[in-house]
Design a protein around this motif. Structure first.
Motif, PDB file in Angstrom:
ATOM      1  N   SER A   1     -85.453  31.868 118.199  1.00  0.00           N
ATOM      2  CA  SER A   1     -85.126  31.482 116.823  1.00  0.00           C
ATOM      3  C   SER A   1     -84.035  30.423 116.738  1.00  0.00           C
ATOM      4  N   THR A   2     -83.483  30.016 117.877  1.00  0.00           N
ATOM      5  CA  THR A   2     -82.314  29.139 117.979  1.00  0.00           C
ATOM      6  C   THR A   2     -81.073  29.770 117.368  1.00  0.00           C
ATOM      7  N   SER A   3     -81.024  31.075 117.346  1.00  0.00           N
ATOM      8  CA  SER A   3     -79.817  31.850 117.060  1.00  0.00           C
ATOM      9  C   SER A   3     -79.117  31.514 115.751  1.00  0.00           C
TER      10      SER A   3
ATOM     11  N   MET B   1     -78.640  14.432 111.697  1.00  0.00           N
ATOM     12  CA  MET B   1     -78.280  13.308 112.558  1.00  0.00           C
ATOM     13  C   MET B   1     -79.101  13.305 113.838  1.00  0.00           C
ATOM     14  N   ALA B   2     -79.218  14.448 114.474  1.00  0.00           N
ATOM     15  CA  ALA B   2     -79.964  14.540 115.725  1.00  0.00           C
ATOM     16  C   ALA B   2     -81.426  14.172 115.513  1.00  0.00           C
ATOM     17  N   ASP B   3     -81.996  14.620 114.403  1.00  0.00           N
ATOM     18  CA  ASP B   3     -83.400  14.323 114.111  1.00  0.00           C
ATOM     19  C   ASP B   3     -83.616  12.835 113.860  1.00  0.00           C
ATOM     20  N   ARG B   4     -82.607  12.184 113.277  1.00  0.00           N
ATOM     21  CA  ARG B   4     -82.719  10.750 113.016  1.00  0.00           C
ATOM     22  C   ARG B   4     -82.567   9.920 114.283  1.00  0.00           C
ATOM     23  N   LEU B   5     -81.777  10.418 115.219  1.00  0.00           N
ATOM     24  CA  LEU B   5     -81.476   9.651 116.420  1.00  0.00           C
ATOM     25  C   LEU B   5     -82.520   9.796 117.512  1.00  0.00           C
TER      26      LEU B   5
ATOM     27  N   THR C   1     -84.836  20.319 106.194  1.00  0.00           N
ATOM     28  CA  THR C   1     -84.508  19.406 107.286  1.00  0.00           C
ATOM     29  C   THR C   1     -84.730  20.126 108.609  1.00  0.00           C
ATOM     30  N   PHE C   2     -84.282  19.510 109.688  1.00  0.00           N
ATOM     31  CA  PHE C   2     -84.428  20.078 111.032  1.00  0.00           C
ATOM     32  C   PHE C   2     -83.898  21.500 111.113  1.00  0.00           C
ATOM     33  N   ALA C   3     -82.842  21.807 110.358  1.00  0.00           N
ATOM     34  CA  ALA C   3     -82.183  23.117 110.447  1.00  0.00           C
ATOM     35  C   ALA C   3     -82.735  24.148 109.475  1.00  0.00           C
ATOM     36  N   GLY C   4     -83.728  23.796 108.689  1.00  0.00           N
ATOM     37  CA  GLY C   4     -84.169  24.665 107.599  1.00  0.00           C
ATOM     38  C   GLY C   4     -84.945  25.899 108.021  1.00  0.00           C
ATOM     39  N   ILE C   5     -85.082  26.816 107.073  1.00  0.00           N
ATOM     40  CA  ILE C   5     -85.913  28.011 107.224  1.00  0.00           C
ATOM     41  C   ILE C   5     -86.545  28.311 105.875  1.00  0.00           C
ATOM     42  N   ARG C   6     -87.831  28.580 105.874  1.00  0.00           N
ATOM     43  CA  ARG C   6     -88.545  28.880 104.634  1.00  0.00           C
ATOM     44  C   ARG C   6     -87.942  30.115 103.958  1.00  0.00           C
ATOM     45  N   PRO C   7     -87.675  30.061 102.632  1.00  0.00           N
ATOM     46  CA  PRO C   7     -87.056  31.208 101.938  1.00  0.00           C
ATOM     47  C   PRO C   7     -87.780  32.528 102.169  1.00  0.00           C
ATOM     48  N   ALA C   8     -89.095  32.494 102.245  1.00  0.00           N
ATOM     49  CA  ALA C   8     -89.858  33.727 102.447  1.00  0.00           C
ATOM     50  C   ALA C   8     -89.555  34.384 103.786  1.00  0.00           C
ATOM     51  N   ASP C   9     -89.036  33.601 104.732  1.00  0.00           N
ATOM     52  CA  ASP C   9     -88.751  34.131 106.066  1.00  0.00           C
ATOM     53  C   ASP C   9     -87.323  34.651 106.202  1.00  0.00           C
ATOM     54  N   VAL C  10     -86.488  34.404 105.205  1.00  0.00           N
ATOM     55  CA  VAL C  10     -85.077  34.775 105.289  1.00  0.00           C
ATOM     56  C   VAL C  10     -84.852  36.294 105.308  1.00  0.00           C
ATOM     57  N   PRO C  11     -85.496  37.088 104.437  1.00  0.00           N
ATOM     58  CA  PRO C  11     -85.203  38.531 104.432  1.00  0.00           C
ATOM     59  C   PRO C  11     -85.412  39.210 105.784  1.00  0.00           C
ATOM     60  N   ALA C  12     -86.484  38.862 106.490  1.00  0.00           N
ATOM     61  CA  ALA C  12     -86.731  39.473 107.799  1.00  0.00           C
ATOM     62  C   ALA C  12     -85.660  39.052 108.801  1.00  0.00           C
TER      63      ALA C  12
ATOM     64  N   ALA D   1     -86.214  18.459 122.008  1.00  0.00           N
ATOM     65  CA  ALA D   1     -85.205  19.032 122.896  1.00  0.00           C
ATOM     66  C   ALA D   1     -83.874  18.307 122.746  1.00  0.00           C
ATOM     67  N   VAL D   2     -83.932  16.980 122.649  1.00  0.00           N
ATOM     68  CA  VAL D   2     -82.717  16.192 122.462  1.00  0.00           C
ATOM     69  C   VAL D   2     -82.091  16.504 121.106  1.00  0.00           C
ATOM     70  N   SER D   3     -82.933  16.636 120.090  1.00  0.00           N
ATOM     71  CA  SER D   3     -82.426  16.963 118.750  1.00  0.00           C
ATOM     72  C   SER D   3     -81.751  18.328 118.742  1.00  0.00           C
ATOM     73  N   LEU D   4     -82.346  19.292 119.444  1.00  0.00           N
ATOM     74  CA  LEU D   4     -81.746  20.622 119.502  1.00  0.00           C
ATOM     75  C   LEU D   4     -80.397  20.575 120.209  1.00  0.00           C
ATOM     76  N   LEU D   5     -80.315  19.777 121.263  1.00  0.00           N
ATOM     77  CA  LEU D   5     -79.041  19.634 121.968  1.00  0.00           C
ATOM     78  C   LEU D   5     -77.993  19.016 121.050  1.00  0.00           C
ATOM     79  N   GLY D   6     -78.444  18.022 120.259  1.00  0.00           N
ATOM     80  CA  GLY D   6     -77.535  17.385 119.311  1.00  0.00           C
ATOM     81  C   GLY D   6     -77.099  18.311 118.185  1.00  0.00           C
ATOM     82  N   ASN D   7     -77.851  19.350 117.958  1.00  0.00           N
ATOM     83  CA  ASN D   7     -77.518  20.368 116.964  1.00  0.00           C
ATOM     84  C   ASN D   7     -76.635  21.461 117.560  1.00  0.00           C
ATOM     85  N   THR D   8     -76.842  21.727 118.840  1.00  0.00           N
ATOM     86  CA  THR D   8     -76.151  22.822 119.518  1.00  0.00           C
ATOM     87  C   THR D   8     -74.676  22.533 119.769  1.00  0.00           C
TER      88      THR D   8
END
Length: 232
Positions: free
Chosen positions: A168-170, A29-33, A185-196, A38-45
């Motif tokens: 990392s936006t916690s 939603m934040a990414d669409r609006l 989407t805006f909140a995603g993380i590449r699978p290869a980066d998940v284990p670390a 920075a505004v999108s991150l606030l809308g996610n936070t």
């Protein structure tokens, strides 16, 4: 505990599902609006911090409201939950998190099954996840010791702050990291980066548990009368 294991597992799965649906859905939603990151991150936070207050308040009395394998690991290490229940908690959290991602996609008419392409890697990101999870566990354990009635607000406010002071936006949650890998989407993380991320989160959680254990050991101030031989 007052509730049987099945109900506790249901609470963990449901809570993690709603948490992840909030994280992913508010990110979409934040990414669409807004085109402003920075505004999108606030809308996610804000929604994430708010939903944590709600979920911990309503589901905490049932399962303890872990919603996070790192938190469950800490309580297992403290022997406040047995190994079998802890393992099932983690499975419920991961399953609930993935379900939350799919629900968020469905609400926004996006393909249900996605694989994230968002790169989140490097020493700064890993350190940020260790710090974020350290702070979360510190907040939970210290809160339980001194202000248990405020835990929902403490956790919600901590995560709200950690979104902004960590690189990392916690994520601070292995189940959430896994679930977000299934969202491009805006909140995603590449699978290869998940284990670390998961390794850093678990490390931060265990360090926090050790630090809090040390800090909460009270000094023995008891005094004993000195007895002089022959005056007993």
């Amino acid at each position: 505990m007052a509730f049987d294991l099945n109900r506790r597992l249901a609470a963990e799965a449901l809570g993690t599902a709603i948490l992840v649906a909030t994280v992913v859905g508010s990110g979409i939603m934040a990414d669409r609006l807004s085109n402003d990151v920075a505004v999108s991150l606030l809308g996610n936070t804000i929604p994430t911090g708010a939903i944590l207050v709600v979920l911990i308040s309503i589901l905490g009395p049932i399962s303890g409201a872990h919603f996070n394998p790192a938190v469950t690991l800490v309580f297992a290490a403290k022997r406040e939950i047995d190994a079998t229940a802890a393992s099932l908690y983690v499975l419920a959290q991961i399953a609930g998190g993935i379900a939350g991602t799919l629900i968020a996609h469905a609400m926004f008419d996006l393909p249900l099954l996605q694989v994230s392409e968002t790169v989140r890697t490097g020493t700064g990101q890993w350190l940020a996840e260790a710090v974020a999870t350290f702070g979360l566990v510190l907040t939970i354990l210290a809160g339980l010791r001194f202000r248990a009635d405020t835990i929902p607000w403490l956790v919600g406010l901590y995560i709200t702050a950690a979104y902004w002071f960590t690189a990392s936006t916690s994520f601070a949650n292995p189940a959430v990291a896994v679930a977000r890998a299934f969202s491009n989407t805006f909140a995603g993380i590449r699978p290869a980066d998940v284990p670390a991320f998961i390794a850093a989160e678990l490390f931060g959680a265990l360090v926090a548990a050790a630090v809090v254990g040390w800090m909460h050991t009270e000094r023995n101030t008891s005094t004993f009368p000195i007895t002089v031989k022959g005056t007993e």
